[in-house]
Design a protein around this motif. Structure first.
Motif, PDB file in Angstrom:
ATOM      1  N   THR A  49      59.219  75.556  11.886  1.00 62.23           N
ATOM      2  CA  THR A  49      57.957  74.811  11.905  1.00 62.23           C
ATOM      3  C   THR A  49      57.190  74.978  13.218  1.00 62.23           C
ATOM      4  OG1 THR A  49      59.114  72.798  12.642  1.00 62.23           O
ATOM      5  CG2 THR A  49      58.771  73.081  10.264  1.00 62.23           C
ATOM      6  N   LEU A  50      57.907  75.167  14.327  1.00 63.11           N
ATOM      7  CA  LEU A  50      57.223  75.284  15.619  1.00 63.11           C
ATOM      8  C   LEU A  50      56.276  76.486  15.660  1.00 63.11           C
ATOM      9  CD1 LEU A  50      58.759  74.457  19.050  1.00 63.11           C
ATOM     10  CD2 LEU A  50      57.267  76.423  18.806  1.00 63.11           C
ATOM     11  N   ILE A  97      53.166  75.560  13.315  1.00 63.14           N
ATOM     12  CA  ILE A  97      52.229  74.580  13.868  1.00 63.14           C
ATOM     13  C   ILE A  97      51.478  75.163  15.059  1.00 63.14           C
ATOM     14  CG2 ILE A  97      52.074  72.346  15.061  1.00 63.14           C
ATOM     15  CD1 ILE A  97      54.392  71.387  13.269  1.00 63.14           C
ATOM     16  N   ALA A 100      55.060  69.896  18.224  1.00 64.01           N
ATOM     17  CA  ALA A 100      55.903  70.639  17.281  1.00 64.01           C
ATOM     18  C   ALA A 100      57.340  70.789  17.762  1.00 64.01           C
ATOM     19  CB  ALA A 100      55.300  72.020  17.039  1.00 64.01           C
ATOM     20  N   PRO A 135      52.263  65.617  14.451  1.00 57.01           N
ATOM     21  CA  PRO A 135      51.227  66.636  14.645  1.00 57.01           C
ATOM     22  C   PRO A 135      49.829  66.116  14.297  1.00 57.01           C
ATOM     23  CG  PRO A 135      53.152  67.624  13.623  1.00 57.01           C
ATOM     24  CD  PRO A 135      53.394  66.137  13.643  1.00 57.01           C
TER      25      PRO A 135
END
Length: 291
Positions: A112-113, A116, A77, A52
């Motif tokens: 996390t996707l 981010i 991501a 990232p």
């Protein structure tokens, strides 16, 4: 026709692909952390932190328009694609590590996707409350990423012989459906794709090359074995572009957001093949000896 292929076909294709991944997984595949803790830890840090940051740097360097910038971060991501294990197999990587990394990454990416992507919206498209991934959309992402995988794993646990028989047909079906859907999506959005491909071709190729290189060189710096480094390289370098496209077009309702992933999804295969031959020639003896 094109719209139906995109809104219905893409999620179906992704579901079949992720279900096929689940058919190949057992709970033991999640225990690779104990077997190869260094290899897994280094790969995950590269995937979740380094990439990232690299992507953000490329976006600034290329001065991408805000919507395309968010699309690039969405791509960064996304977890490793299911074809990473195939490339790893072709170039003498540790395929078992690939399978474990894909399993672990898919679970982590469900959390996390959205984080981010929302951070990217805050940076590049601040103040637009109609965009971003709110709680309900985050739950959609969670279901899209993990639902079919869990279903596939349950089928494998209850009917292992059936799962083995279905492995090849599911792989073939997912490849065929995905090809049809991608062609349909390209045809229905050909003008907008052509208008942006010049902007996106170089940055997506660079991102792919850097991802593959980071995935190989960083583990080698930490003295991870060559076979594990090859596996890490393809796991980190081959992102799940299909997942990024589905989230952009079905969860976020934006074709523009999906453009970086669409361009990347076409260009990553020749880049990954070329990179595979390069590292195979660079470390033939250790890879062959360990295979």
């Amino acid at each position: 026709m094109g719209s139906a292929l995109t809104t219905i076909g893409l999620p179906v294709a992704l579901g079949i692909i992720m279900f096929g991944l689940g058919l190949s997984l057992t709970l033991k595949d999640f225990t690779a952390v104990a077997k190869s803790p260094k290899a897994v830890a280094v790969a995950l840090v590269c995937q979740l932190v380094v990439l990232p940051a690299v992507c953000l740097g490329l976006i600034v360097l290329f001065a991408l328009p805000p919507v395309l910038a968010v699309g690039m971060m969405l791509l960064a991501a996304s977890p490793g694609g299911t074809t990473a294990a195939l490339f790893s197999h072709l170039f003498r990587g540790d395929v078992a590590l690939n399978i474990s990394l894909t399993a672990i990454n898919s679970v982590i990416a469900a959390f996390t996707l959205p984080l981010i992507t929302n951070l990217a919206f805050a940076i590049f498209l601040p103040g637009d409350d109609s965009l971003g991934i709110q709680l309900t959309k985050a739950l959609e992402v969670f279901a899209i990423v993990l639902g079919p995988v869990v279903l596939g794993m349950l089928v494998r646990r209850w009917k292992p012989a059936f799962a083995d028989r279905m492995d090849k047909p599911v792989r073939i079906a997912s490849a065929v459906i995905l090809a049809i859907v991608i062609i349909g999506a390209i045809v229905s959005n050909v003008q907008i794709l052509l208008a942006n491909i010049g902007t996106l071709a170089l940055i997506t190729v660079l991102f792919c090359v850097i991802s593959l290189s980071v995935g190989y060189l960083v583990p080698r710096l930490f003295r991870v074995t060559p076979r594990q480094a090859v596996a890490s390289s393809f796991e980190i370098g081959i992102h799940n572009a299909t997942l990024a496209i589905v989230i952009a077009q079905t969860v976020l309702n934006s074709v523009e957001l999906s453009l970086p992933a669409a361009v990347y999804g076409v260009l990553m295969f020749p880049v990954a093949l070329a990179f595979g031959f390069l590292i195979r020639r660079a470390v033939p003896a250790p890879a062959a000896a360990s295979a």
